[in-house]
Design an enzyme around this catalytic site. Structure first.
Site, PDB file in Angstrom:
ATOM      1  N   ASP A 134       0.859  -1.183   0.000  1.00  0.00           N
ATOM      2  CA  ASP A 134       0.000   0.000   0.000  1.00  0.00           C
ATOM      3  C   ASP A 134       0.895   1.233   0.000  1.00  0.00           C
ATOM      4  O   ASP A 134       1.718   1.405   0.901  1.00  0.00           O
ATOM      5  CB  ASP A 134      -0.916   0.009   1.230  1.00  0.00           C
ATOM      6  CG  ASP A 134      -2.043   1.013   1.079  1.00  0.00           C
ATOM      7  OD1 ASP A 134      -2.354   1.427  -0.060  1.00  0.00           O
ATOM      8  OD2 ASP A 134      -2.634   1.397   2.113  1.00  0.00           O
ATOM      9  N   TYR A 136       1.255   5.609  -0.520  1.00  0.00           N
ATOM     10  CA  TYR A 136       0.750   6.758   0.250  1.00  0.00           C
ATOM     11  C   TYR A 136       0.993   7.963  -0.654  1.00  0.00           C
ATOM     12  O   TYR A 136       1.667   8.900  -0.296  1.00  0.00           O
ATOM     13  CB  TYR A 136       1.564   6.823   1.553  1.00  0.00           C
ATOM     14  CG  TYR A 136       1.113   7.757   2.628  1.00  0.00           C
ATOM     15  CD1 TYR A 136      -0.176   7.714   3.143  1.00  0.00           C
ATOM     16  CD2 TYR A 136       2.012   8.675   3.187  1.00  0.00           C
ATOM     17  CE1 TYR A 136      -0.559   8.557   4.181  1.00  0.00           C
ATOM     18  CE2 TYR A 136       1.649   9.510   4.215  1.00  0.00           C
ATOM     19  CZ  TYR A 136       0.352   9.449   4.719  1.00  0.00           C
ATOM     20  OH  TYR A 136      -0.015  10.272   5.753  1.00  0.00           O
ATOM     21  N   HIS A 141      -3.689  13.893   0.537  1.00  0.00           N
ATOM     22  CA  HIS A 141      -3.994  12.985   1.650  1.00  0.00           C
ATOM     23  C   HIS A 141      -2.867  13.001   2.680  1.00  0.00           C
ATOM     24  O   HIS A 141      -3.107  13.110   3.885  1.00  0.00           O
ATOM     25  CB  HIS A 141      -4.227  11.563   1.129  1.00  0.00           C
ATOM     26  CG  HIS A 141      -4.411  10.542   2.214  1.00  0.00           C
ATOM     27  ND1 HIS A 141      -5.546  10.503   3.006  1.00  0.00           N
ATOM     28  CD2 HIS A 141      -3.602   9.539   2.667  1.00  0.00           C
ATOM     29  CE1 HIS A 141      -5.425   9.511   3.888  1.00  0.00           C
ATOM     30  NE2 HIS A 141      -4.257   8.922   3.701  1.00  0.00           N
ATOM     31  N   ARG A 150      -0.001  14.701  13.238  1.00  0.00           N
ATOM     32  CA  ARG A 150       1.302  15.109  13.753  1.00  0.00           C
ATOM     33  C   ARG A 150       1.406  16.611  13.974  1.00  0.00           C
ATOM     34  O   ARG A 150       1.067  17.119  15.037  1.00  0.00           O
ATOM     35  CB  ARG A 150       2.415  14.629  12.805  1.00  0.00           C
ATOM     36  CG  ARG A 150       2.706  13.147  12.886  1.00  0.00           C
ATOM     37  CD  ARG A 150       3.956  12.802  12.088  1.00  0.00           C
ATOM     38  NE  ARG A 150       3.917  13.394  10.751  1.00  0.00           N
ATOM     39  CZ  ARG A 150       3.381  12.805   9.699  1.00  0.00           C
ATOM     40  NH1 ARG A 150       2.872  11.605   9.797  1.00  0.00           N
ATOM     41  NH2 ARG A 150       3.360  13.407   8.545  1.00  0.00           N
ATOM     42  N   GLU A 207     -10.670   3.967   2.876  1.00  0.00           N
ATOM     43  CA  GLU A 207      -9.711   4.727   2.080  1.00  0.00           C
ATOM     44  C   GLU A 207     -10.015   4.439   0.625  1.00  0.00           C
ATOM     45  O   GLU A 207      -9.998   3.276   0.200  1.00  0.00           O
ATOM     46  CB  GLU A 207      -8.263   4.351   2.441  1.00  0.00           C
ATOM     47  CG  GLU A 207      -7.872   4.851   3.834  1.00  0.00           C
ATOM     48  CD  GLU A 207      -6.398   4.690   4.166  1.00  0.00           C
ATOM     49  OE1 GLU A 207      -5.739   3.814   3.584  1.00  0.00           O
ATOM     50  OE2 GLU A 207      -5.903   5.454   5.026  1.00  0.00           O
ATOM     51  N   GLU A 209      -9.079   4.027  -2.915  1.00  0.00           N
ATOM     52  CA  GLU A 209      -7.809   3.792  -3.606  1.00  0.00           C
ATOM     53  C   GLU A 209      -8.038   3.068  -4.927  1.00  0.00           C
ATOM     54  O   GLU A 209      -9.088   2.473  -5.158  1.00  0.00           O
ATOM     55  CB  GLU A 209      -6.869   2.925  -2.726  1.00  0.00           C
ATOM     56  CG  GLU A 209      -6.655   3.516  -1.325  1.00  0.00           C
ATOM     57  CD  GLU A 209      -5.494   2.910  -0.559  1.00  0.00           C
ATOM     58  OE1 GLU A 209      -4.580   2.362  -1.205  1.00  0.00           O
ATOM     59  OE2 GLU A 209      -5.505   2.994   0.680  1.00  0.00           O
ATOM     60  N   ASP A 241      -9.499   0.387   1.248  1.00  0.00           N
ATOM     61  CA  ASP A 241      -8.574  -0.007   2.302  1.00  0.00           C
ATOM     62  C   ASP A 241      -9.158   0.412   3.641  1.00  0.00           C
ATOM     63  O   ASP A 241      -8.879   1.503   4.143  1.00  0.00           O
ATOM     64  CB  ASP A 241      -7.213   0.658   2.044  1.00  0.00           C
ATOM     65  CG  ASP A 241      -6.153   0.189   3.018  1.00  0.00           C
ATOM     66  OD1 ASP A 241      -6.320  -0.894   3.613  1.00  0.00           O
ATOM     67  OD2 ASP A 241      -5.158   0.907   3.185  1.00  0.00           O
ATOM     68  N   TYR A 252       0.991   2.957  15.312  1.00  0.00           N
ATOM     69  CA  TYR A 252       1.730   3.071  14.041  1.00  0.00           C
ATOM     70  C   TYR A 252       3.169   3.552  14.171  1.00  0.00           C
ATOM     71  O   TYR A 252       3.953   3.400  13.231  1.00  0.00           O
ATOM     72  CB  TYR A 252       0.966   3.941  13.037  1.00  0.00           C
ATOM     73  CG  TYR A 252       1.208   5.430  13.129  1.00  0.00           C
ATOM     74  CD1 TYR A 252       0.667   6.182  14.165  1.00  0.00           C
ATOM     75  CD2 TYR A 252       1.972   6.086  12.168  1.00  0.00           C
ATOM     76  CE1 TYR A 252       0.878   7.546  14.236  1.00  0.00           C
ATOM     77  CE2 TYR A 252       2.200   7.450  12.234  1.00  0.00           C
ATOM     78  CZ  TYR A 252       1.654   8.174  13.270  1.00  0.00           C
ATOM     79  OH  TYR A 252       1.871   9.517  13.331  1.00  0.00           O
ATOM     80  N   THR A 357      -4.722   6.519  -0.375  1.00  0.00           N
ATOM     81  CA  THR A 357      -5.973   7.268  -0.466  1.00  0.00           C
ATOM     82  C   THR A 357      -5.905   8.354  -1.537  1.00  0.00           C
ATOM     83  O   THR A 357      -4.966   9.149  -1.557  1.00  0.00           O
ATOM     84  CB  THR A 357      -6.284   7.917   0.897  1.00  0.00           C
ATOM     85  OG1 THR A 357      -6.251   6.894   1.885  1.00  0.00           O
ATOM     86  CG2 THR A 357      -7.650   8.590   0.889  1.00  0.00           C
TER      87      THR A 357
END
Ligand code: MN
Length: 423
Positions: A134, A136, A141, A150, A207, A209, A241, A252, A357
């Site tokens: 997968d 990114y 996104h 964050r 998600e 995708e 997803d 994570y 995504t």
């Protein structure tokens, strides 16, 4: 222009103007009629066409393809023949089903084992998926998630514009459209708690995708260049997803998603070939800073595919929550496959590579509930008066995708998933 995408071609099978499956598409899937065994198929309009039966009737003679590969529950043996053979097969199918072929029409129509209405057959997982990656690859996104998870001032991590970030996922839990998924349970750490709790996820998300499927294998130690990449890619699927954001947030760091992502991902049943999508190639976003030489590419590798996500609460109408487009992806599939293999990682027939995504620049084009409802601060109103910040039990998530220009529409159909309560 390749004859197969000649927009003037018509079939003797009925095709509505809004169909995703005109003569120019000829996707590949696996279906089962009644209690019969799974066979490879294509689709024109609302008609599913049994390729094994078609071969048994002699219509695919002379292609050098063993009919037995259509009498199988996955498309892998067909794809393993390579893109050239799949292209020859699609051209033969066009000849059989084009309007002027009245001989084929009469013979096939009088057989009772070739044509099936799409509403009465069961579509199965089309590919035995080997490895699953997968990516990114949407700038929008990655930026949105970076802001929410964050630091708004440093939303993109320093590596993001230098390489297509990705992780190795789990293929055992990838299922076909129509498969219901139970709400996953796991460790979450509520904001007001010092310690994690064990709970069904409270932040179940989708998600939006697009995934590509590889149709060849390479040797360990070898690499696939951006120029060669599409020789190894047979076609695309819609990919949902499913993600549990609260489990993801707690687990994570430092190794990335784990149990937040492996409880179920859902694919559409028809593999739409890159050949069919050829008329919809577009230029991708400008990449600045300049990428390293192995990620440079020639030509256009983005595709103009309109994407929609709808939520359907039980007994309620479908409510659109997202309208996006695959053309927005910052990193394209040629770069993704080149990056995946640059270290000598080998690929196999039937590997699946998801885009990440697909969020666009406008708020209506965000491809996950996390972004649409902006971490729960902007819930979406549903027609029954309820709100959604994330997905509730008994909601069905529907994704659709299609390309369109005057006289030509090529689509994927849909990927649909109902969410059931936690077990
Ligand atoms: Mn994903």
């Amino acid at each position: 222009m390749d004859r197969i995408i000649d927009t003037s071609l018509r079939s003797w099978l009925p095709v509505e103007s809004t169909s995703d499956f005109p003569m120019q598409n000829i996707p590949f899937g696996i279906f089962r009629a009644g209690a019969g065994s799974p066979h490879a198929a294509t689709r024109i309009g609302n008609t599913v066409i049994d390729l094994f039966a078609l071969a048994e009737h002699g219509f695919l003679d002379g292609l050098g393809i063993n009919p037995g590969i259509f009498n199988f529950k996955y498309l892998n043996p067909l794809f393993e023949l390579g893109k050239k053979s799949c292209r020859t097969l699609r051209k033969q199918l066009v000849q059989i089903f084009e309007e002027k072929n009245t001989v084929a029409r009469d013979r096939i129509s009088s057989a009772n084992d070739v044509l099936f209405n799409a509403s009465v057959v069961q579509m199965l997982l089309p590919v035995k998926i080997g490895d699953y990656t997968d990516f990114y690859s949407s700038l929008e996104h990655a930026t949105n998630v970076g802001i929410m998870f964050r630091d708004p001032a440093n939303a993109l991590l320093p590596n993001w514009k230098h390489l297509p970030v990705g992780y190795h996922g789990r293929s055992s839990s990838i299922v076909v459209s129509g498969t219901a998924i139970h709400r996953p349970k796991g460790q979450i750490k509520p904001a007001n708690s010092d310690n994690p709790v064990f709970s069904p996820t409270r932040e179940l998300d989708f998600e939006l995708e697009i995934a590509f499927i590889t149709s060849s294998k390479t040797a360990l130690g070898s690499s696939v260049s951006t120029n060669e990449a599409e020789d190894h890619i047979i076609g695309l699927l819609l990919f949902n997803d499913l993600s549990a954001r609260d489990i993801q947030r707690w687990e994570y760091v430092p190794l990335g998603p784990f149990l937040a992502k492996n409880f179920g991902s859902v694919v559409s049943p028809w593999v739409v070939t890159l050949d069919a999508l050829e008329p919809f190639r577009v230029q991708g976003p400008v990449q600045e800073p300049e990428v390293l030489p192995y990620l440079k590419f020639n030509g256009n590798h983005n595709f103009d595919i309109d994407l929609d996500v709808l939520i359907q609460p039980e007994g309620q109408p479908e409510t659109p929550v997202c309208h996006s487009n695959y053309k927005f992806m910052y990193w394209n599939m040629a770069q993704q496959l080149a990056h995946q293999t640059v270290n000598g990682c080998n690929i196999n027939v039937g590997d699946l590579y998801a885009s990440g995504t697909v969020s666009g620049p406008a708020p209506g084009s965000f491809g996950s509930m996390l972004e649409i409802a902006w971490k729960g601060t902007k819930p979406v109103n549903m027609p029954d008066g309820t709100e959604r910040s994330f997905i509730q039990d008994h909601d069905t998530i529907i994704m659709r995708g299609h390309c369109e220009k005057p006289g030509l529409r090529i689509g994927f159909g849909e990927v649909s998933t109902k969410i059931l309560p936690a077990l």
